[in-house]
Write an enzyme that holds these catalytic residues in place. Structure first.
Site, short mmCIF file in Angstrom:
data_model
loop_
_atom_site.label_atom_id
_atom_site.label_comp_id
_atom_site.label_asym_id
_atom_site.label_seq_id
_atom_site.Cartn_x
_atom_site.Cartn_y
_atom_site.Cartn_z
N TYR A 74 15.87 -56.83 -3.74
CA TYR A 74 17.00 -56.16 -4.39
C TYR A 74 18.15 -57.12 -4.65
O TYR A 74 18.85 -57.01 -5.66
CB TYR A 74 17.45 -54.93 -3.57
N GLN A 109 20.03 -43.56 -15.50
CA GLN A 109 19.03 -43.90 -14.50
C GLN A 109 19.20 -45.35 -14.03
O GLN A 109 18.59 -45.78 -13.08
CB GLN A 109 17.62 -43.74 -15.09
N HIS A 129 20.25 -42.68 -10.06
CA HIS A 129 19.33 -43.47 -9.24
C HIS A 129 20.08 -44.50 -8.39
O HIS A 129 19.48 -45.41 -7.82
CB HIS A 129 18.28 -44.18 -10.12
N CYS A 137 24.61 -46.82 5.04
CA CYS A 137 23.85 -46.64 6.28
C CYS A 137 22.99 -45.39 6.12
O CYS A 137 23.27 -44.56 5.27
CB CYS A 137 24.81 -46.47 7.46
N CYS A 171 24.25 -52.21 9.55
CA CYS A 171 24.94 -50.93 9.38
C CYS A 171 26.34 -51.01 10.00
O CYS A 171 26.49 -51.54 11.09
CB CYS A 171 24.13 -49.83 10.05
N GLY A 213 16.64 -45.17 -24.59
CA GLY A 213 15.97 -46.21 -23.85
C GLY A 213 15.33 -45.80 -22.54
O GLY A 213 15.50 -46.47 -21.52
N THR A 214 14.57 -44.71 -22.56
CA THR A 214 13.86 -44.32 -21.35
C THR A 214 12.48 -43.79 -21.70
O THR A 214 12.30 -43.15 -22.74
CB THR A 214 14.65 -43.27 -20.53
N SER A 215 11.50 -44.07 -20.83
CA SER A 215 10.10 -43.69 -21.11
C SER A 215 9.77 -42.30 -20.60
O SER A 215 8.66 -41.83 -20.74
CB SER A 215 9.17 -44.70 -20.44
N PRO A 240 12.14 -47.69 -29.22
CA PRO A 240 11.09 -48.23 -30.10
C PRO A 240 9.72 -47.59 -29.90
O PRO A 240 8.86 -47.69 -30.78
CB PRO A 240 11.05 -49.71 -29.71
N1 APR Z 1 16.50 -50.22 -27.01
C1 APR Z 1 16.13 -48.96 -26.71
N2 APR Z 1 15.03 -48.66 -25.95
C2 APR Z 1 14.29 -49.69 -25.53
C3 APR Z 1 14.60 -51.03 -25.82
C4 APR Z 1 15.78 -51.28 -26.62
N3 APR Z 1 16.15 -52.51 -26.94
N4 APR Z 1 13.66 -51.84 -25.24
C5 APR Z 1 12.78 -51.00 -24.60
N5 APR Z 1 13.15 -49.72 -24.78
C6 APR Z 1 12.53 -48.50 -24.25
C7 APR Z 1 11.03 -48.57 -24.05
O1 APR Z 1 10.39 -48.11 -25.23
C8 APR Z 1 10.81 -47.57 -22.91
O2 APR Z 1 10.60 -46.26 -23.42
O3 APR Z 1 13.06 -48.31 -22.96
C9 APR Z 1 12.15 -47.58 -22.16
C10 APR Z 1 12.10 -48.21 -20.79
O4 APR Z 1 11.27 -47.43 -19.98
P1 APR Z 1 11.04 -47.80 -18.44
O5 APR Z 1 10.79 -49.23 -18.30
O6 APR Z 1 10.02 -46.85 -17.95
O7 APR Z 1 12.46 -47.50 -17.77
P2 APR Z 1 13.16 -46.11 -17.45
O8 APR Z 1 12.68 -45.04 -18.35
O9 APR Z 1 14.61 -46.33 -17.38
O10 APR Z 1 12.61 -45.84 -15.96
C11 APR Z 1 13.11 -44.71 -15.31
O11 APR Z 1 11.92 -45.11 -13.34
O12 APR Z 1 11.15 -46.83 -12.30
C12 APR Z 1 12.03 -45.86 -12.16
O13 APR Z 1 14.10 -45.83 -11.04
C13 APR Z 1 13.43 -46.45 -12.07
O14 APR Z 1 15.39 -45.76 -13.28
C14 APR Z 1 14.04 -46.09 -13.41
C15 APR Z 1 13.22 -44.92 -13.85
#
Ligand code: APR
Length: 275
Positions: A74, A109, A129, A137, A171, A213-215, A240
């Protein structure tokens, strides 16, 4: 209708309605700042550390078994985040907050702290998150505090903890380790540490949800997207790649998918919201 016209229409609908405009961000918004995503080709869960299956590192069980290795990992990630700078998408959200004020809410997140460093107000930013710059602690009502500045942010991947680092990470009540203030895979969201109820409440009142930007791999964000689709409010998804969230937007009455990067689309959205 082209994307700009559809964006203008959805943003106008949102601003006419009651309730906050909620932004939900993931690792993708920080990708253009050089912070690896989790599940992308160079993602943390793809590469992780030399010896362990990546996700296995982000668990309480792992921390109890090997606190030193987990802390070292970390601290390495903290260094990567600190070396990064907020990008145009982070800054565009700061501009939106300036015009929307209390109608702006950000649920992130990301533990990288880049939204706060860009200037987003802490009170309007739910870090669901946690934040990698903080630790706590394992008490019933833990005090979340910053990782001491005595611990360098220049932390190469293979670096191990020194005696002084161990002492700084102990702690505050004496004895035992503090732990990184992040939500691990074998832990649950709550309100006190991760603003769970606040985020769900925001989802239930939102006039629009913008997902960037999240999967869609984690539960609270999935709840927020299904609530938005179910309520039929404007639901815009930026990224994307396809995901459960793009599928939800394609199927929603007021859904819109903007294929591309956060850097491309978030400034466009912020202008459509008057920033
Ligand atoms: N702009 C927008 N989106 C983007 C870009 C960009 N430049 N580059 C990548 N992405 C997208 C990808 O297409 C994907 O859908 O960002 C997403 C990233 O997905 P993950 O890597 O799965 O991250 P995230 O969704 O934030 O993960 C969620 O899971 O692992 C745990 O705690 C961790 O907070 C995290 C959570």
């Amino acid at each position: 209708m082209d994307a700009d016209e559809r964006i203008a229409e959805l943003c106008a609908t949102a601003l006419e309605r009651e309730g906050p405009v909620v932004f939900l961000t993931g690792a993708g918004i920080s990708a253009e700042s050089g912070v690896p995503t989790f599940r992308g080709a160079e993602g943390y869960w793809k590469i992780g550390s030399t010896n362990y299956q990546p996700e296995a590192l982000a668990t309480r069980v792992a921390f109890e078994q090997m606190p030193e290795e987990i802390w070292a990992w970390y601290l390495y990630r903290r260094g990567v985040c600190r070396a990064a700078r907020p990008n145009a998408a982070h800054m565009a959200l700061v501009s939106v907050e300036k015009v929307l004020g209390d109608r702006f809410l950000l649920v992130t997140q990301n533990v990288d702290g880049l939204h706060l460093r860009a200037g987003t107000t802490a009170a309007r930013c739910y870090q669901i998150h946690g934040n990698i710059d903080f630790m706590r602690c394992e008490d019933e009502h833990p005090r979340v505090r910053e990782v001491p500045t005595s611990i360098s942010v220049d932390w190469p991947k293979a670096r191990k903890l020194s005696e002084a680092d161990r002492a700084a990470l102990s702690c505050c009540g004496g004895g035992g380790w503090s732990r990184p203030h992040v939500l691990w895979f074998d832990e649950s969201y709550d309100e006190e540490l991760f603003r769970f109820e606040s985020a769900m409440n925001a989802g239930a009142r939102a006039s629009m949800l913008v997902v960037i930007g999240t999967s869609g791999a984690t539960t609270l964000p999935s709840h927020l997207v299904s609530i938005a689709a179910h309520r039929g409010i404007p639901l815009i998804v930026v990224g994307p790649d396809d995901s459960p969230f793009t599928r939800a937007a394609y199927g929603a009455p007021n859904g819109l998918v903007l294929k591309g990067t956060a850097g491309e689309w978030v400034p466009v959205l912020s202008r459509a919201l008057g920033a």
